[in-house]
Design a protein around this motif. Structure first.
Motif, short mmCIF file in Angstrom:
data_model
loop_
_atom_site.label_atom_id
_atom_site.label_comp_id
_atom_site.label_asym_id
_atom_site.label_seq_id
_atom_site.Cartn_x
_atom_site.Cartn_y
_atom_site.Cartn_z
N ILE A 250 116.43 83.26 44.43
CA ILE A 250 116.61 81.82 44.49
C ILE A 250 117.42 81.50 45.74
O ILE A 250 118.50 82.05 45.94
N ALA A 251 116.88 80.63 46.58
CA ALA A 251 117.58 80.18 47.79
C ALA A 251 117.99 78.73 47.56
O ALA A 251 117.14 77.88 47.32
N SER A 252 119.29 78.47 47.63
CA SER A 252 119.77 77.11 47.41
C SER A 252 120.54 76.61 48.62
O SER A 252 121.15 77.37 49.35
N VAL A 253 120.49 75.29 48.80
CA VAL A 253 121.19 74.61 49.88
C VAL A 253 122.13 73.60 49.22
O VAL A 253 121.73 72.47 48.93
N PRO A 254 123.38 74.01 48.97
CA PRO A 254 124.31 73.14 48.24
C PRO A 254 124.52 71.78 48.89
O PRO A 254 124.63 70.77 48.19
N GLY B 5 111.38 82.82 45.71
CA GLY B 5 110.34 83.70 46.21
C GLY B 5 110.49 85.07 45.60
O GLY B 5 111.53 85.39 45.00
N ASP B 6 109.46 85.90 45.76
CA ASP B 6 109.49 87.27 45.23
C ASP B 6 110.40 88.18 46.06
O ASP B 6 110.82 89.23 45.58
N THR B 7 110.67 87.78 47.31
CA THR B 7 111.56 88.53 48.19
C THR B 7 112.58 87.56 48.79
O THR B 7 112.38 86.34 48.74
N LYS B 8 113.65 88.10 49.37
CA LYS B 8 114.63 87.24 50.04
C LYS B 8 113.97 86.47 51.17
O LYS B 8 114.22 85.28 51.35
N ASN C 35 110.48 79.62 51.97
CA ASN C 35 110.15 78.49 51.09
C ASN C 35 111.22 77.40 51.15
O ASN C 35 110.89 76.21 51.18
N VAL C 36 112.49 77.79 51.19
CA VAL C 36 113.55 76.77 51.19
C VAL C 36 113.59 76.05 52.54
O VAL C 36 113.95 74.88 52.59
N LYS C 37 113.18 76.69 53.61
CA LYS C 37 113.10 76.00 54.91
C LYS C 37 112.10 74.85 54.82
O LYS C 37 112.34 73.76 55.35
N ALA D 200 111.33 73.29 52.05
CA ALA D 200 111.95 72.31 51.16
C ALA D 200 112.97 71.47 51.92
O ALA D 200 113.08 70.26 51.70
N ILE D 201 113.72 72.10 52.82
CA ILE D 201 114.70 71.37 53.64
C ILE D 201 113.98 70.32 54.49
O ILE D 201 114.37 69.16 54.53
N ALA D 202 112.91 70.74 55.16
CA ALA D 202 112.16 69.82 56.03
C ALA D 202 111.60 68.65 55.22
O ALA D 202 111.71 67.49 55.64
N CYS D 203 111.05 68.94 54.06
CA CYS D 203 110.48 67.89 53.21
C CYS D 203 111.57 66.93 52.73
O CYS D 203 111.38 65.70 52.74
N HIS D 204 112.69 67.48 52.32
CA HIS D 204 113.80 66.66 51.83
C HIS D 204 114.33 65.74 52.93
O HIS D 204 114.53 64.54 52.70
N ILE D 205 114.55 66.29 54.11
CA ILE D 205 115.08 65.49 55.21
C ILE D 205 114.07 64.42 55.64
O ILE D 205 114.44 63.28 55.93
N GLU D 206 112.81 64.75 55.63
CA GLU D 206 111.77 63.76 55.95
C GLU D 206 111.81 62.61 54.94
O GLU D 206 111.72 61.44 55.31
N GLY D 207 111.99 62.94 53.68
CA GLY D 207 112.08 61.91 52.65
C GLY D 207 113.31 61.03 52.83
O GLY D 207 113.24 59.81 52.67
#
Length: 64
Positions: free
Chosen positions: A20-24, A32-35, A41-43, A45-52
């Protein structure tokens, strides 16, 4: 339009078979299955969140 490079701390921990990769600072996470896959995947998610945030004229946190 002004462009700013943003850097956020990402915490990665193993839970069961997944990582689990989290951005507090942003309050988001992904997994993901690996680090490496969790970080990839979280990168996205970051891009999508900031765009929103930008589309809704919400302040984007500038640092961790």
């Amino acid at each position: 339009m002004k462009t700013t490079a943003l850097r956020y701390s990402v915490l990665i921990k193993k839970e069961g078979k997944h990582y689990i990769a989290s951005v507090p600072t942003l309050g988001i996470s992904d997994f993901g299955d690996t680090k490496a896959k969790a970080l990839y995947n979280v990168k996205g998610a970051i891009a999508c969140h900031i765009e929103g945030l930008a589309k809704t004229h919400t302040t984007v946190p500038l640092h961790a």
